[in-house]
Design an enzyme around this catalytic site. Structure first.
Site, PDB file in Angstrom:
ATOM      1  N   HIS A 286       0.857  -1.196   0.000  1.00  0.00           N
ATOM      2  CA  HIS A 286       0.000   0.000   0.000  1.00  0.00           C
ATOM      3  C   HIS A 286       0.884   1.235   0.000  1.00  0.00           C
ATOM      4  CE1 HIS A 286      -3.414   2.536   0.611  1.00  0.00           C
ATOM      5  NE2 HIS A 286      -2.824   3.108   1.650  1.00  0.00           N
TER       6      HIS A 286
ATOM      7  N   HIS B  38      -5.990   9.716  -0.775  1.00  0.00           N
ATOM      8  CA  HIS B  38      -6.728   9.706   0.488  1.00  0.00           C
ATOM      9  C   HIS B  38      -5.932  10.255   1.675  1.00  0.00           C
ATOM     10  CE1 HIS B  38      -4.841   5.684   0.129  1.00  0.00           C
ATOM     11  NE2 HIS B  38      -4.630   5.812   1.427  1.00  0.00           N
TER      12      HIS B  38
ATOM     13  N   ASP C 263       1.094   4.925  -0.306  1.00  0.00           N
ATOM     14  CA  ASP C 263       0.426   6.237  -0.280  1.00  0.00           C
ATOM     15  C   ASP C 263       1.184   7.243  -1.133  1.00  0.00           C
ATOM     16  OD1 ASP C 263      -1.761   5.841   1.617  1.00  0.00           O
ATOM     17  OD2 ASP C 263      -0.154   5.458   3.064  1.00  0.00           O
TER      18      ASP C 263
ATOM     19  N   ASP D 205      -7.838   1.527   1.623  1.00  0.00           N
ATOM     20  CA  ASP D 205      -7.541   2.388   2.775  1.00  0.00           C
ATOM     21  C   ASP D 205      -8.473   3.581   2.968  1.00  0.00           C
ATOM     22  OD1 ASP D 205      -6.129   3.044   5.064  1.00  0.00           O
ATOM     23  OD2 ASP D 205      -4.650   4.261   4.017  1.00  0.00           O
TER      24      ASP D 205
HETATM   25 ZN    ZN Z   1      -3.228   4.898   2.631  1.00  0.00          ZN
END
Ligand code: ZN
Length: 1025
Positions: free
Chosen positions: A50, A421, A52, A175
């Site tokens: 994941h 996000h 970001d 997420d």
């Molecule tokens: Zn995230």
């Protein structure tokens, strides 16, 4: 449109022209999936990272692996490592999500590395999931920007891989902090087969554990029917992490699997037992005999061999148990392959009609604070979208492809990153927020330059020289160098809407009188306005202007501009003098303030002779200062909203000061509650709504209490029955019920305020259900995403700004205490109060609300040019009027996209923006001209319709269909294009968005489907006859 290259052969055949051989058919996607074992629980292990796109570190810090004291990760090494490890065993699989990072990696690697990745994608070992530029937030993002960020991600995937194997079929929103129905609806329109996520209300999730309801068919749009159904899977485990004890990452310290029988650390039996135990428990929650298990964490797989070697062993030794009767079968898989297996199980699924907001991770932790966090970044993002649409359109209209249109990539990418996000949400670290703002600012300047090139081309007359078309990006603090300093300047207003619009233009100027001439050279009315004192005092403002020049730009042409020429006179303009008048009015509405409270008390619709008793005030909540040691000690933070005792306080104990200014174009009431809260209430000439311009900040914290400031609007006598309405990504309107969740028992007692907050992307409203109320509705349109609710009947509250002193322990590890220029951050913004009547009434509020919304989201963009030319000379040298639209577009239709595409082509989206029950007349299907809409969409061009993301011909898309419990099956395919449809008059149904690629015929022979090409040829034949 690289992914369509596979169609080359078929297209060539149908046109009977020579073409090269088709590409060898790759085995990827569903065809490449491992086969689950019947009679066993098939455990689909999903190796994923994941990543970001900015959060604790900036995008580049994460990509390159800098600032490692915060987190020792570098995304480039993750991709490198995975690419090296996957080929070692063809059964290994990995998914990748964030195209922003993948593109960065691709640009930084050589041909050999790229070819390795291509081979992995074509074998299905590396699967691209979701494929947007970032994993977007779903609460505070606007649908136009969501579509754009997916489209740009898909386009880059096509450009990199040139194969449909890289076309995502699955939404992976693992997420984001809650899930929007409109996002899911758009995913269905993008041809997705399913959506996977992890965060939903804790009580909802517990409920779904007990009734095998974690997987469902989400009915995402009442307007689109079964084509909007989307299979949705909520993860059964804790978010998207690997099961506890099975994180085989250099960032974790879990025990690796030791299979050397001679080693004292041999642990295979124990580790396999433990994993089987986990699966046996979790699989009881699932309906089919498949279970998806995420194997990853944030920024995992930097050393992918660690993961894959251990997963190899876990699979091997668990599956060996099958020989002894074990019923668990582990396999490397992907979400697509899991979805295929679940689909093949042929089961019936529960359905879901509402959305997944608000998200709570426990009974005290409602993730409703981030709806408002970082209000100025949220506003800047909205302006970024406004400018991006302007310069994309102008690039097409001016046919700029040779000059500058590649500059558009910069703002497309910055806006894509902003949708992440932890970007627009305000849940990033402070230095990351500053990096986002810097990226956005720089790319907005690129976009402005592109627009300047286009405007020079469109405005030029014979012999004219090029001029600057600047933007005044600081008008939000009433500062603009050109208008303040120049004796003569030209204001060019470009209208990106497909309809004619008008706007009131305000410019900070010196204390003199100004003359303004319209596009015809005719003098028009102006009004000088006092810049409110709180604006003059804003930290960081570098301007000597104390007055603003106001004029009305009427009838700005659709997709076009008008230029207004402004000249300073030598006559001084004395400061406007206030009165203490408590009533302001135009021909349409009258606004009255209370003599004692000095606050708004009523708004009267003059024509209808209807008076709404409405008041407005500012209040604040005190933020809980928990230490997060246990749920009940949760602090209010960047993510979480948690007010002390659920109690609001007035921002001032005494009435605000009040000053009234009236004039020919606008009437304003200026109010100050204290030195950190102020408001201007205004009504412009001829308008039927009230504009509230608020300033909040610096929020005082000298009492060591964090504060969350709201605007509270109350309607006396309205019975709203706990209902209110908020938009979903700026598009659908959803009904909300205070203290109620449609599908589970909600306990509102612990967080009665925070638990009733919902995201507002553009609008919130309440309706009067009292007898004889004539379906009255009040809508508040906002200029940025915010959180809001209706906590008491007849009220609406919107959170404007928050300043907090504690972290809420949800990851960012910083209190949301924004400062600028050495003080607490000051935010300034607008809301529109709009009264009207709902669907049963012929003068529905819906159309007006959408138009007001669009006039804010896609406002005319102001360009300003300093000049020595007199107004007459300017008119001789430059066009002062231009419209690119050649055909009239109906009032309920939005031109959602007009942008350059693949060289000489264009990407065009048209949208019916009303829901089917909004308006008796305007909610009907409508015909729209596409051929001939602008000059460049003409008979020389081939037009092909695609799915929403622009990455597949609509006629080629086939979606997996899932049965719903107790319902007859109906087709869940997207509506097929009619090959005989008249492109000069296409049909749009309510809420439908149609996406088209318009290409020159030479380009089109490479990629367009036969039906489109044959249609184009037929048109040309007819023309020739
Ligand atoms: Zn995230």
């Amino acid at each position: 449109m690289g992914a369509l290259a596979e169609r080359l052969f078929a297209v060539a055949a149908c046109l009977a022209v020579a073409a090269s051989s088709p590409l060898p058919k790759a085995i990827c996607g569903y065809e490449s999936c491992p086969v689950p074992k019947e009679g066993m629980t098939n455990v689909h292990l999903i190796a994923h990272s994941h990543d970001d796109v900015g959060w604790l570190k900036t995008v580049d810090q994460y990509y390159y692996g800098q600032n490692n004291s915060i987190k020792p990760v570098g995304v480039q090494y993750i991709i490198d490592s995975v690419v090296n490890e996957l080929p070692k065993d063809p059964s290994r699989r990995f998914i990748y999500v964030e195209t922003a990072y993948f593109r960065q990696w691709w640009n930084n690697r050589d041909q050999e590395a790229r070819e390795k990745v291509e081979a992995l994608v074509e074998s299905g070992q590396l699967e691209i999931i979701s494929g947007g530029w970032a994993m977007h937030d779903e609460a505070v993002t606007h649908y136009q920007s969501i579509i754009d960020q997916f489209t740009w991600g898909f386009k880059n995937l096509d450009d990199m891989f040139n194969t449909s194997c890289a076309r995502p079929k699955i939404g992976w929103q693992i997420d984001p902090f809650g899930h929007a129905r409109e996002t899911a609806s758009m995913m269905a329109m993008m041809g997705f087969d399913g959506l996977f996520f992890a965060r939903l209300d804790h009580a909802d999730k517990n409920n779904r554990f007990t009734n095998q309801g974690l997987e469902m068919v989400w009915k995402t749009s009442p307007d689109h029917g079964a084509s909007s159904y989307l299979f949705t899977s909520a993860n059964h485990d804790i978010l998207y992490h690997s099961p506890i004890g099975f994180c085989f990452d250099i960032l974790c310290d879990d025990e690796p699997i030791v299979d050397d029988l001679n080693s004292p650390d041999y642990n295979v039996d124990r580790r396999v037992n433990s994993f089987i135990e986990f699966i046996q428990k979790q699989s009881t929650y699932m309906k089919s005999n498949n279970i998806l298990v995420t194997m990853g964490i944030d920024f995992a797989y930097q050393q992918a061999s660690y993961w894959f070697n251990n997963l190899d062993r876990l699979i091997k030794y668990t599956n060996e148990r099958q020989a002894e009767g074990g019923k668990i079968n582990l396999l490397y898989s992907t979400p697509s392959c899991y979805l295929k297996a679940v689909h093949e199980a042929g089961l019936e699924w529960p359905s879901k009609e509402d959305d997944f907001f608000p998200y709570s991770s426990d009974e005290y932790s409602y993730w409703t604070g981030y709806f408002t966090s970082r209000p100025t970044l949220k506003f800047m993002e909205r302006k970024g979208n406004n400018l991006l649409q302007v310069c994309k359109q102008l690039s097409v209209l001016a046919d700029l492809r040779e000059e500058k249109w590649e500059d558009l990539a910069s703002l497309r990418e910055a806006m894509g990153i902003m949708q992440h996000h932890d970007a627009i949400t305000g849940t990033e670290r402070q230095h990351v927020a500053e990096d986002y703002a810097l990226r956005l600012h720089r790319s907005m300047e690129h976009c402005r330059q592109t627009a300047e090139n286009a405007l020079n081309k469109l405005a030029a007359k014979e012999g004219s020289t090029e001029v600057q078309f600047d933007s005044c990006l600081l008008t939000n603090v009433s500062q603009c160098d050109t208008s303040e300093q120049a004796e003569k300047f030209v204001v060019t207003l470009y209208n990106p809407l497909a309809q004619v619009t008008s706007m009131f233009v305000r410019l900070p100027v010196q204390d003199f009188e100004y003359q303004v001439r319209n596009e015809l050279g005719v003098l028009i009315d102006t009004q000088m306005l006092k810049i409110p004192t709180p604006v003059l005092n804003m930290p960081g403002r570098q301007s000597s202007a104390t007055q603003e020049l106001l004029f009305q730009a009427e009838n700005l042409p659709a997709l076009g501009f008008k230029s207004y020429r402004v000249e300073k006179s030598n006559t001084a303009s004395p400061p406007p003098q206030p009165s203490e008048e408590l009533v302001i009015a135009n021909d349409v509405i009258e606004v009255t303030f209370d003599a004692d409270l000095k606050r708004l008390s009523s708004v009267k619709d003059i024509a209808a002779d209807k008076t709404y008793a409405v008041s407005q005030d500012f209040q604040y909540y005190e933020a809980v200062e928990g230490d997060n040691l246990g749920a009940a000690r949760r602090a209010s933070g960047a993510y979480i909203f948690r007010p002390v005792n659920h109690q609001m306080f007035p921002v001032s104990d005494s009435p605000p000061t009040i000053e009234t200014y009236t004039g020919a174009l606008v009437n304003e009431i200026h109010q100050e509650w204290n030195d950190w809260v102020s408001l201007v209430t205004r009504i412009y000439k001829g308008t039927n709504h009230v504009e509230l311009e608020w300033i909040v900040g610096p929020i005082p914290i000298d009492d060591d209490i964090g504060k969350e400031v709201i605007s509270l609007v109350s309607l006396s006598g309205w019975e709203t029955n706990g209902k209110f309405y908020t938009d979903s990504n700026g598009r659908q309107i959803l009904e909300r019920n205070r203290n109620l969740r449609p599908t589970w028992d909600f306990d509102p007692s612990l967080e009665p305020v925070a638990g009733n907050y919902y995201p507002i992307t553009t609008a919130i409203s309440i309706r009067n259900h009292a007898a004889n109320s004539e379906n009255e509705e009040l809508a508040i349109i906002t200029d940025r995403a915010q959180g809001g609710s209706s906590i008491e009947n007849g009220t609406l509250e919107i959170m404007l700004h928050r300043r907090l002193l504690f972290d809420d322990d949800k990851g960012v590890a910083e209190p949301l205490n924004e400062t600028a220029f050495g003080e607490g951050l000051v935010a300034r913004g607008k809301q529109i109060l709009l009264f009207g009547q709902t669907e049963a009434h012929p003068t529905s509020i819906y159309k007006t609300r959408r138009l007001v919304r669009d006039s804010m989201v896609l406002a005319p963009w102001l360009f300003i040019t300093r000049t020595d030319l007199t107004p007459t000379q300017w008119g001789e040298q430059y066009n002062t009027f231009y419209t690119g639209l050649r055909r009239e577009v109906p009032p309920n239709v939005n031109l959602l996209t007009l942008e350059p595409w693949n060289g000489e082509g264009m990407l065009v989206r048209v949208e019916h923006f009303l829901e089917k029950n909004d308006d008796p007349e305007l909610s009907q299907p409508i015909n729209v001209p596409l051929m001939g809409l602008i000059d460049r969409i003409n008979e020389e061009m081939a037009i092909g319709e695609t799915i929403l993301g622009g990455n597949q011909w609509l006629s080629d898309n086939v979606r997996l269909e899932f049965k719903i419990e107790g319902e007859e099956s109906t087709s869940q395919q997207l509506p097929r294009p009619d090959p005989n449809e008249d492109m000069a008059n296409i049909t749009l149904n309510p809420m439908q968005i149609r996406t088209f690629i318009v290409q020159t015929r030479s380009t089109a022979t490479m990629t367009a489907p036969c039906s489109i090409l044959l249609l184009a040829l037929a048109i040309l034949t007819i023309i020739n006859i």
